[in-house]
Design a protein around this motif. Structure first.
Motif, short mmCIF file in Angstrom:
data_model
loop_
_atom_site.label_atom_id
_atom_site.label_comp_id
_atom_site.label_asym_id
_atom_site.label_seq_id
_atom_site.Cartn_x
_atom_site.Cartn_y
_atom_site.Cartn_z
N PRO A 84 0.81 -1.23 0.00
CA PRO A 84 0.00 0.00 0.00
C PRO A 84 0.84 1.27 0.00
CG PRO A 84 -0.14 -1.08 2.13
CD PRO A 84 0.54 -2.03 1.21
N LEU A 85 2.03 1.23 0.60
CA LEU A 85 2.91 2.39 0.55
C LEU A 85 3.34 2.69 -0.89
CD1 LEU A 85 5.17 1.81 3.69
CD2 LEU A 85 3.44 3.60 3.39
N CYS A 86 3.64 1.65 -1.64
CA CYS A 86 4.00 1.83 -3.05
C CYS A 86 2.81 2.36 -3.84
CB CYS A 86 4.49 0.50 -3.62
SG CYS A 86 4.89 0.55 -5.38
N SER A 87 1.64 1.81 -3.60
CA SER A 87 0.44 2.28 -4.29
C SER A 87 0.18 3.75 -3.97
CB SER A 87 -0.77 1.43 -3.88
OG SER A 87 -0.60 0.08 -4.29
N TYR A 88 0.35 4.12 -2.72
CA TYR A 88 0.14 5.51 -2.31
C TYR A 88 1.12 6.44 -3.03
CZ TYR A 88 0.39 9.64 0.71
OH TYR A 88 0.41 10.91 1.19
N ALA A 89 2.38 6.03 -3.11
CA ALA A 89 3.38 6.87 -3.78
C ALA A 89 3.06 7.02 -5.27
CB ALA A 89 4.78 6.26 -3.60
N LEU A 90 2.65 5.94 -5.91
CA LEU A 90 2.31 6.01 -7.34
C LEU A 90 1.09 6.91 -7.57
CD1 LEU A 90 2.81 2.26 -8.34
CD2 LEU A 90 4.29 4.20 -8.92
N LEU A 91 0.09 6.80 -6.71
CA LEU A 91 -1.10 7.63 -6.86
C LEU A 91 -0.78 9.11 -6.63
CD1 LEU A 91 -3.82 5.42 -5.12
CD2 LEU A 91 -3.49 5.80 -7.56
N ARG A 92 0.06 9.40 -5.67
CA ARG A 92 0.44 10.80 -5.42
C ARG A 92 1.17 11.39 -6.63
NH1 ARG A 92 0.74 12.96 -0.27
NH2 ARG A 92 1.48 14.79 -1.44
N ARG A 93 2.04 10.61 -7.23
CA ARG A 93 2.78 11.11 -8.39
C ARG A 93 1.88 11.30 -9.60
NH1 ARG A 93 8.20 11.33 -8.44
NH2 ARG A 93 8.16 11.19 -10.72
N SER A 94 0.80 10.56 -9.67
CA SER A 94 -0.11 10.67 -10.81
C SER A 94 -1.13 11.79 -10.64
CB SER A 94 -0.85 9.35 -11.02
OG SER A 94 -1.75 9.08 -9.95
N GLY A 95 -1.13 12.48 -9.49
CA GLY A 95 -2.10 13.55 -9.25
C GLY A 95 -3.47 13.04 -8.87
N PHE A 96 -3.54 11.91 -8.21
CA PHE A 96 -4.82 11.30 -7.84
C PHE A 96 -5.57 12.18 -6.86
CE2 PHE A 96 -7.23 8.60 -4.89
CZ PHE A 96 -8.05 7.92 -5.78
N ARG A 97 -6.88 12.33 -7.08
CA ARG A 97 -7.76 13.08 -6.17
C ARG A 97 -8.66 12.09 -5.42
NH1 ARG A 97 -10.16 17.83 -10.14
NH2 ARG A 97 -8.16 18.82 -10.70
N ILE A 98 -8.75 12.27 -4.12
CA ILE A 98 -9.54 11.34 -3.32
C ILE A 98 -11.04 11.49 -3.60
CG2 ILE A 98 -7.80 11.21 -1.52
CD1 ILE A 98 -9.45 13.12 0.13
N MET A 100 -12.25 11.32 -6.50
CA MET A 100 -12.47 10.41 -7.63
C MET A 100 -13.54 10.94 -8.58
SD MET A 100 -12.13 6.57 -6.06
CE MET A 100 -13.58 6.80 -5.06
N ASN A 101 -13.44 12.22 -8.90
CA ASN A 101 -14.43 12.86 -9.77
C ASN A 101 -13.93 13.00 -11.20
OD1 ASN A 101 -12.46 14.75 -9.27
ND2 ASN A 101 -13.84 16.26 -8.35
N ARG A 102 -12.85 12.29 -11.52
CA ARG A 102 -12.33 12.29 -12.88
C ARG A 102 -12.06 10.86 -13.32
NH1 ARG A 102 -7.05 15.77 -12.36
NH2 ARG A 102 -6.76 14.14 -10.79
N LEU A 103 -12.17 10.63 -14.61
CA LEU A 103 -11.90 9.29 -15.13
C LEU A 103 -10.44 8.91 -14.91
CD1 LEU A 103 -12.87 6.80 -16.65
CD2 LEU A 103 -12.36 7.98 -18.80
N GLN A 104 -9.53 9.86 -14.98
CA GLN A 104 -8.12 9.56 -14.78
C GLN A 104 -7.84 9.11 -13.35
OE1 GLN A 104 -6.83 13.78 -15.59
NE2 GLN A 104 -5.46 13.36 -13.88
N ASP A 105 -8.64 9.56 -12.37
CA ASP A 105 -8.48 9.08 -11.00
C ASP A 105 -8.83 7.60 -10.89
OD1 ASP A 105 -7.78 11.66 -10.17
OD2 ASP A 105 -9.88 12.20 -9.85
N ALA A 106 -9.91 7.20 -11.55
CA ALA A 106 -10.30 5.79 -11.54
C ALA A 106 -9.25 4.93 -12.24
CB ALA A 106 -11.66 5.63 -12.20
N LEU A 107 -8.75 5.40 -13.37
CA LEU A 107 -7.73 4.63 -14.08
C LEU A 107 -6.46 4.51 -13.25
CD1 LEU A 107 -8.17 6.11 -17.67
CD2 LEU A 107 -8.88 3.86 -16.87
N ALA A 108 -6.08 5.58 -12.56
CA ALA A 108 -4.89 5.53 -11.71
C ALA A 108 -5.07 4.53 -10.57
CB ALA A 108 -4.57 6.91 -11.15
N LEU A 109 -6.25 4.51 -9.96
CA LEU A 109 -6.50 3.58 -8.87
C LEU A 109 -6.44 2.14 -9.36
CD1 LEU A 109 -7.25 3.33 -5.85
CD2 LEU A 109 -9.65 3.29 -6.55
N VAL A 110 -6.95 1.89 -10.56
CA VAL A 110 -6.96 0.53 -11.10
C VAL A 110 -5.56 0.06 -11.43
CG1 VAL A 110 -7.72 -0.90 -13.03
CG2 VAL A 110 -9.31 0.70 -11.97
#
Length: 325
Positions: A84-98, A100-110
């Motif tokens: 989960p630490l790795c997943s968190y770091a990858l999501l932060r670098r991708s600009g993930f928003r909690i 989840m109101n954008r399609l790119q957020d869903a794709l990043a989470l997947v």
């Protein structure tokens, strides 16, 4: 406050882990849906890196009674913490928003949070069990597959649900039709879930429900629906009932995880796309409203009676005389 959050994450991780072990098919820690990974990633997204000791503590409490040896327990705990630490770091670098109101957020989470980050826990855990001779001969890849997909399903199904619950508010001014539709969706989800345990292969009935929930309620409706449909499918596998009866464990695992993955992807991506579309539509409507107001303010006032010209030489103001007809 930080200490309380660490304890809360550890308790939720442990409790959800004990519940997840109720549907284990492989040795010890390997289950088709591992909720603690979703809780761990949601905790990191909401509270930051400071809560990582809670993840490690919860994982250690679960692994100690299950691990074959002390080195294997420590390695599995480390893998379950690092994933989960790795997943968190990858999501932060991708600009993930909690939100989840954008399609790119869903794709990043997947693709980053679930499929990429959980490679660590699956690889470390399966290798540790193999080195400790706790797996049957030739069972490494099956264990690795179930471990990886189980952790990924935990991220795809549990993390979005927790992020939605964070901003959930009791709905106001909802018409009766809205409550009726929501109640009907809940009843239909339970009904379809029970049908999944029937001998006939009726798993596909869950996808119209996911589409309905995503279009009408976005993530708030789609993710609980996806979690419920996947849970019923797992129960069918544990009982070797429904479409999972009469097959080998490998076949059932592939079928189950393919269904769970498709359900989670359908719910998450469709809900994010609908949310983004609704927000875009709202912005367009707001821009049109402001533009109409600007045009109305800039236009001349034409509400009063027209002003007629007064030619010079007419009427009495200039002392002129009116010619009689």
């Amino acid at each position: 406050m930080t200490a309380l959050r660490i304890v809360a994450v550890a308790v939720l991780y442990y409790v959800s882990g004990r519940l997840g072990l109720l549907q284990q098919f492989m040795r010890g820690q390997v289950t088709p849906l591992w909720p603690p990974t979703g809780i761990a990633l949601a905790g990191l997204l909401l509270f930051g890196l400071r809560v990582w000791p809670g993840i490690a503590l919860g994982a250690l409490l679960i692994d100690v009674p299950l691990g074959p040896t002390t080195p294997a327990v420590l390695a599995i705990t480390a893998g379950n913490t690092l994933a989960p630490l790795c997943s968190y770091a990858l999501l932060r670098r991708s600009g993930f928003r909690i939100q989840m109101n954008r399609l790119q957020d869903a794709l990043a989470l997947v693709f980053l949070g679930a499929l990429t980050g959980m490679l660590i826990s699956a690889t470390v855990g399966s290798s540790s069990l193999s080195l400790a001779h706790a797996l049957p001969t030739g069972g490494f890849w099956l264990t690795w597959w179930v471990w990886w997909t189980g952790d990924a399903m935990g991220v795809l199904l549990v993390t979005p649900l927790l992020l939605v619950l964070r901003s959930a508010r009791w709905p106001k001014d909802i018409p009766r039709s809205g409550w009726a539709e929501g109640s009907l969706l809940v009843a239909a989800t339970i009904g379809v879930g029970l049908l999944e345990t029937f001998p006939a292969p009726l798993l596909f009935l869950g996808f119209p429900l996911l589409t309905w929930a995503a279009f009408r309620f976005q993530c708030a409706g789609a993710m609980p629906c996806a979690l419920a449909v996947s849970t019923f499918a797992i129960l069918a596998v544990t009982r070797r009932a429904g479409p999972f009866a009469g097959h080998t464990l490998l076949t059932d695992m592939i079928s189950l995880q393919a269904f769970n993955g498709a359900a989670a992807l359908t719910a998450l991506l469709l809900a994010a796309a609908i949310t983004e579309r609704n927000q875009t539509q709202s912005k367009i409507e707001e821009a049109c409203r402001r533009l109409s107001e600007m045009v109305a303010r800039a236009a001349p006032d034409t509400d009063g009676p027209p002003v007629l010209p007064n030619p010079q030489g007419d009427g009495g103001e200039n002392g002129g005389q009116t010619r009689a007809s």
